[in-house]
Design a protein around this motif. Structure first.
Motif, PDB file in Angstrom:
ATOM      1  N   ASP A  69       3.022  24.204 -36.002  1.00 42.91           N
ATOM      2  CA  ASP A  69       3.982  23.581 -35.094  1.00 42.91           C
ATOM      3  C   ASP A  69       3.323  22.540 -34.189  1.00 42.91           C
ATOM      4  N   LEU A  70       2.095  22.815 -33.756  1.00 48.72           N
ATOM      5  CA  LEU A  70       1.379  21.834 -32.938  1.00 48.72           C
ATOM      6  C   LEU A  70       1.112  20.548 -33.716  1.00 48.72           C
ATOM      7  N   LYS A  71       0.744  20.677 -34.978  1.00 47.01           N
ATOM      8  CA  LYS A  71       0.509  19.494 -35.813  1.00 47.01           C
ATOM      9  C   LYS A  71       1.806  18.725 -36.038  1.00 47.01           C
ATOM     10  N   GLU A  72       2.892  19.457 -36.256  1.00 44.41           N
ATOM     11  CA  GLU A  72       4.200  18.811 -36.441  1.00 44.41           C
ATOM     12  C   GLU A  72       4.633  18.066 -35.184  1.00 44.41           C
ATOM     13  N   SER A  73       4.481  18.718 -34.024  1.00 45.10           N
ATOM     14  CA  SER A  73       4.885  18.062 -32.773  1.00 45.10           C
ATOM     15  C   SER A  73       4.016  16.840 -32.493  1.00 45.10           C
ATOM     16  N   LEU A  74       2.739  16.914 -32.805  1.00 45.38           N
ATOM     17  CA  LEU A  74       1.846  15.768 -32.607  1.00 45.38           C
ATOM     18  C   LEU A  74       2.297  14.580 -33.451  1.00 45.38           C
ATOM     19  N   GLN A  75       2.625  14.834 -34.687  1.00 44.23           N
ATOM     20  CA  GLN A  75       3.085  13.762 -35.572  1.00 44.23           C
ATOM     21  C   GLN A  75       4.375  13.138 -35.042  1.00 44.23           C
ATOM     22  N   ILE A  76       5.287  13.963 -34.572  1.00 42.26           N
ATOM     23  CA  ILE A  76       6.556  13.463 -34.025  1.00 42.26           C
ATOM     24  C   ILE A  76       6.303  12.606 -32.791  1.00 42.26           C
ATOM     25  N   LEU A  77       5.456  13.094 -31.894  1.00 33.87           N
ATOM     26  CA  LEU A  77       5.151  12.324 -30.680  1.00 33.87           C
ATOM     27  C   LEU A  77       4.565  10.962 -31.026  1.00 33.87           C
ATOM     28  N   LYS A  78       3.664  10.943 -31.987  1.00 35.66           N
ATOM     29  CA  LYS A  78       3.032   9.679 -32.379  1.00 35.66           C
ATOM     30  C   LYS A  78       4.046   8.708 -32.978  1.00 35.66           C
ATOM     31  N   THR A  79       4.979   9.201 -33.770  1.00 37.59           N
ATOM     32  CA  THR A  79       5.939   8.299 -34.404  1.00 37.59           C
ATOM     33  C   THR A  79       7.010   7.810 -33.435  1.00 37.59           C
ATOM     34  N   HIS A  80       7.187   8.492 -32.312  1.00 37.11           N
ATOM     35  CA  HIS A  80       8.204   8.077 -31.343  1.00 37.11           C
ATOM     36  C   HIS A  80       7.627   7.273 -30.175  1.00 37.11           C
ATOM     37  N   LYS A  87       2.603   5.087 -22.424  1.00 38.98           N
ATOM     38  CA  LYS A  87       1.782   5.761 -21.410  1.00 38.98           C
ATOM     39  C   LYS A  87       2.218   7.220 -21.258  1.00 38.98           C
ATOM     40  N   THR A  88       3.511   7.439 -21.202  1.00 40.73           N
ATOM     41  CA  THR A  88       4.050   8.795 -21.065  1.00 40.73           C
ATOM     42  C   THR A  88       3.736   9.627 -22.303  1.00 40.73           C
ATOM     43  N   LEU A  89       4.056   9.114 -23.477  1.00 39.56           N
ATOM     44  CA  LEU A  89       3.814   9.877 -24.690  1.00 39.56           C
ATOM     45  C   LEU A  89       2.330  10.077 -24.951  1.00 39.56           C
ATOM     46  N   ASN A  90       1.489   9.110 -24.563  1.00 36.91           N
ATOM     47  CA  ASN A  90       0.049   9.284 -24.754  1.00 36.91           C
ATOM     48  C   ASN A  90      -0.491  10.459 -23.935  1.00 36.91           C
ATOM     49  N   LYS A  91       0.074  10.697 -22.759  1.00 33.79           N
ATOM     50  CA  LYS A  91      -0.337  11.868 -21.970  1.00 33.79           C
ATOM     51  C   LYS A  91      -0.034  13.158 -22.736  1.00 33.79           C
ATOM     52  N   ILE A  92       1.144  13.208 -23.336  1.00 41.19           N
ATOM     53  CA  ILE A  92       1.555  14.415 -24.062  1.00 41.19           C
ATOM     54  C   ILE A  92       0.793  14.529 -25.379  1.00 41.19           C
ATOM     55  N   ILE A  93       0.559  13.408 -26.032  1.00 42.26           N
ATOM     56  CA  ILE A  93      -0.242  13.408 -27.263  1.00 42.26           C
ATOM     57  C   ILE A  93      -1.641  13.941 -26.975  1.00 42.26           C
ATOM     58  N   HIS A  94      -2.225  13.515 -25.854  1.00 45.85           N
ATOM     59  CA  HIS A  94      -3.548  14.019 -25.466  1.00 45.85           C
ATOM     60  C   HIS A  94      -3.516  15.547 -25.305  1.00 45.85           C
ATOM     61  N   LEU A  95      -2.509  16.057 -24.600  1.00 51.01           N
ATOM     62  CA  LEU A  95      -2.416  17.507 -24.396  1.00 51.01           C
ATOM     63  C   LEU A  95      -2.169  18.239 -25.708  1.00 51.01           C
ATOM     64  N   ASN A  96      -1.324  17.677 -26.560  1.00 48.92           N
ATOM     65  CA  ASN A  96      -1.043  18.293 -27.857  1.00 48.92           C
ATOM     66  C   ASN A  96      -2.325  18.380 -28.696  1.00 48.92           C
ATOM     67  N   THR A  97      -3.090  17.303 -28.698  1.00 47.08           N
ATOM     68  CA  THR A  97      -4.359  17.283 -29.434  1.00 47.08           C
ATOM     69  C   THR A  97      -5.334  18.302 -28.858  1.00 47.08           C
ATOM     70  N   LEU A  98      -5.388  18.402 -27.544  1.00 49.60           N
ATOM     71  CA  LEU A  98      -6.253  19.383 -26.895  1.00 49.60           C
ATOM     72  C   LEU A  98      -5.854  20.805 -27.300  1.00 49.60           C
TER      73      LEU A  98
END
Length: 110
Positions: A69-80, A87-98
């Motif tokens: 699920d973490l990998k799926e959410s990361l992919q979704i965040l990146k595509t959106h 800037k906003t999504l990059n913060k969440i992408i960073h946390l998702n990757t962490l």
């Protein structure tokens, strides 16, 4: 206040579940109202909710904890992500990757 956080250890994740996790064992970000609106407008949360069966919204706390699920959410965040919300999504992408790297989870407190 809307907070998204990642426990840095498995023990921190357990402590977060019982609302006893010290701040130094978390990495987190708070979203401003503008950032939250950008996140909603991106429709990334809607897509994550539909793809992995979550309810991340205004009135729910939610977690994403499985590697799949973490990998799926990361992919979704990146595509959106786009120039308006990057800037906003990059913060969440960073946390998702962490969360993926630490084998913990992504916690939404909205």
């Amino acid at each position: 206040m809307k907070i998204i956080c990642v426990p840095l250890t498995i023990e921190a994740m357990r402590l977060l579940d019982i609302n006893d996790c010290p701040d130094h064992l978390l990495e987190s970000t708070s979203l401003t109202e503008e950032e939250y609106e950008q996140l909603l407008e991106s429709r990334a949360l809607e897509k994550i909710n539909n793809a992995i069966g979550k309810i991340i919204d205004e009135y729910e706390d939610e977690t994403i904890t499985t590697p799949k699920d973490l990998k799926e959410s990361l992919q979704i965040l990146k595509t959106h992500s786009n120039t308006k919300n990057s800037k906003t999504l990059n913060k969440i992408i960073h946390l998702n990757t962490l969360a993926i790297n630490r084998n913990t989870g992504l916690f939404f407190f909205f």
